[in-house]
Enzyme design. Structure first.
Site, mmCIF file in Angstrom:
data_model
loop_
_atom_site.group_PDB
_atom_site.id
_atom_site.type_symbol
_atom_site.label_atom_id
_atom_site.label_comp_id
_atom_site.label_asym_id
_atom_site.label_seq_id
_atom_site.Cartn_x
_atom_site.Cartn_y
_atom_site.Cartn_z
ATOM 1 N N CYS A 111 0.842 -1.190 0.000
ATOM 2 C CA CYS A 111 0.000 0.000 0.000
ATOM 3 C C CYS A 111 0.887 1.253 0.000
ATOM 4 O O CYS A 111 0.640 2.219 -0.720
ATOM 5 C CB CYS A 111 -0.866 -0.019 1.262
ATOM 6 S SG CYS A 111 -2.530 0.605 1.016
ATOM 7 N N CYS A 174 8.468 -28.511 13.465
ATOM 8 C CA CYS A 174 7.623 -27.700 14.349
ATOM 9 C C CYS A 174 6.703 -28.625 15.138
ATOM 10 O O CYS A 174 6.502 -28.469 16.343
ATOM 11 C CB CYS A 174 6.775 -26.715 13.544
ATOM 12 S SG CYS A 174 7.658 -25.719 12.331
ATOM 13 N N CYS A 177 7.573 -30.601 18.528
ATOM 14 C CA CYS A 177 7.325 -29.946 19.819
ATOM 15 C C CYS A 177 5.878 -29.476 19.938
ATOM 16 O O CYS A 177 5.209 -29.747 20.924
ATOM 17 C CB CYS A 177 8.270 -28.759 20.000
ATOM 18 S SG CYS A 177 9.981 -29.246 20.351
ATOM 19 N N CYS A 219 12.942 -20.353 15.983
ATOM 20 C CA CYS A 219 12.837 -21.808 16.186
ATOM 21 C C CYS A 219 13.689 -22.545 15.148
ATOM 22 O O CYS A 219 14.316 -23.560 15.471
ATOM 23 C CB CYS A 219 11.385 -22.274 16.100
ATOM 24 S SG CYS A 219 10.554 -22.371 17.694
#
Lengths: 258, 146
Positions: A111, A174, A177, A219
């Site tokens: 934008c 991911c 865990c 992570c």
């Protein structure tokens, strides 16, 4: 995606995800449910929530004329309390012009370029986080409502594949865990279910506001994987999947997390 | 069953799809019977490594009598009394390459070169610990008796 050794890799994926089961809807909990009472109180009170400073900065940016045409966000969108209510709850969305998904920070930058003729803010810059937090705050208390757009389907699938796939030297996904061990503790800290309910959020460990992409990259570094670049389609795909996974959960932006 | 991991790594054997190995050691059943290095193991260095969140990472998942309890994880078995449950040879394989026993294990293989995707450049082609460090950890864990 890399294709070398795909057969072997797929076998590894099958083995690596053998235990991964999705969290039943009734058991879903926001990260705030895992925090101390003190951190919850800090988030709940706008005068103590450090993320609110960025929301205020974002409000100022929203109303500040910029670029050759001296247009502000408000020049087109008006009062954010009305025009932006619920918007963040439905991002990432499909962007017609680029024919690809776009996250909220990416939309704000698009934008800015198209309508204000300005350079995009750098990802993770204070300004972009502030505007994203300000727009996100307009949806606080509203449920996450992923767009029902079939063009997002392949990206949703990619996000799930990335979430479920083991990676890095430590060979963890991911899901290892956040699906299979969310009630446990890692090095003394609650693992949580990885629902993106409060981004951008103030993380005490960072002493700063940060995006979901920053958190996912943290992570990835933790499992000794090469993190996706900020703004990468892979990271946006993960955002799409996480939002789908958290659909219906209430937004808390700006959340506070340990 | 005896598996020579070095041979697998060099492609001399029939390696399973997820084979990860680089250090030469012989697996017999669920053990590595022989020490991984010629020098005497240093259990006190093993204790220090167990408590090291950044190098060994053990305490991220395991609890045990080697560091502050409130800094320990609980998503893997508590290692208190491990030396009464497992022999040093059994512990050695579990630290060196748990995936030889359970391919689904969350625990990384400490003496194998990971062959998964997206490994960060700094870690590519490297094992998490070296054989001497694993041997020190094995010596320490074997002292943990009920």
């Amino acid at each position: 995606m890399r294709s070398a050794g795909l057969g072997a890799a797929l076998l590894c994926v099958l083995i690596g995800t053998a235990r991964a089961a999705e969290i039943p809807a009734a058991q879903r909990q926001s990260g705030s449910a895992f925090m101390s009472e003190a951190t919850r109180a800090m988030q709940a009170d706008d005068t103590s929530n450090p993320g609110m400073l960025s929301v205020l900065e974002g409000s100022a940016l929203w109303n500040a004329p910029a670029g050759k045409a001296a247009k502000s966000c408000a020049s087109c969108h008006g009062e954010a309390t009305a025009s932006m209510r619920g918007v963040a709850a439905s991002y990432p969305a499909y962007d017609e012009r680029t024919a690809s998904p776009i996250d909220l920070a990416g939309r704000i930058n698009a934008c800015r370029q198209e309508h204000q003729g300005l350079e995009p803010f750098r990802r993770e810059s204070a300004e972009l986080l502030a505007l994203t937090a300000f727009v996100g705050n307009q949806s606080r208390g509203l449920p996450i409502l992923p767009p029902n757009d079939p063009r997002l389907a392949p990206h949703l699938a990619l996000g799930k594949e990335i979430f479920d796939r083991r990676r890095g030297q430590l060979d963890l996904s991911c899901a290892s865990c956040h699906n299979d061990n969310w009630s446990g503790r890692l090095g003394g800290s609650p693992i949580t279910q990885a629902h993106p309910t409060g981004y951008p959020l103030y993380r005490l460990e960072w002493q700063a506001l940060g995006s979901l992409q920053r958190r996912v990259r943290n992570c990835m570094v933790g499992v000794r994987a090469k993190p996706f670049e900020y703004g990468a389609q892979e990271l946006i795909a993960v955002e799409i999947y996480l939002n789908q996974r958290a659909a219906g959960m209430n937004l808390e932006t700006p959340a506070v997390r340990p | 069953m005896i598996v020579v991991f070095l041979a697998m790594f060099m492609g001399l054997g029939v390696a399973p799809a997820c084979a990860q190995a680089t250090i030469a050691f012989q697996v017999r059943g669920d053990t590595i019977p022989e020490p991984l290095v010629a020098r005497a193991a240093d259990a006190s260095n093993g204790a220090r490594l167990m408590a090291d969140r950044h190098r060994s990472l053990c305490v991220l998942c395991h609890a045990g009598p080697f560091s502050e309890p409130h800094m320990q994880g609980n998503i893997a078995p508590n290692l208190k009394g491990l030396g009464s449950r497992l022999s040093a040879a059994q512990i050695r394989l579990r630290v060196a390459n748990i995936k030889a026993i359970n391919p689904d294990s969350l625990m990384p293989a400490y003496l194998a070169i990971a062959d998964g995707i997206d490994i960060a450049e700094a870690w590519r082609g490297k094992t998490i610990l070296d054989p001497g460090e694993v041997e020190d950890i094995v010596a320490y864990l074997a002292t943990l008796k009920e």
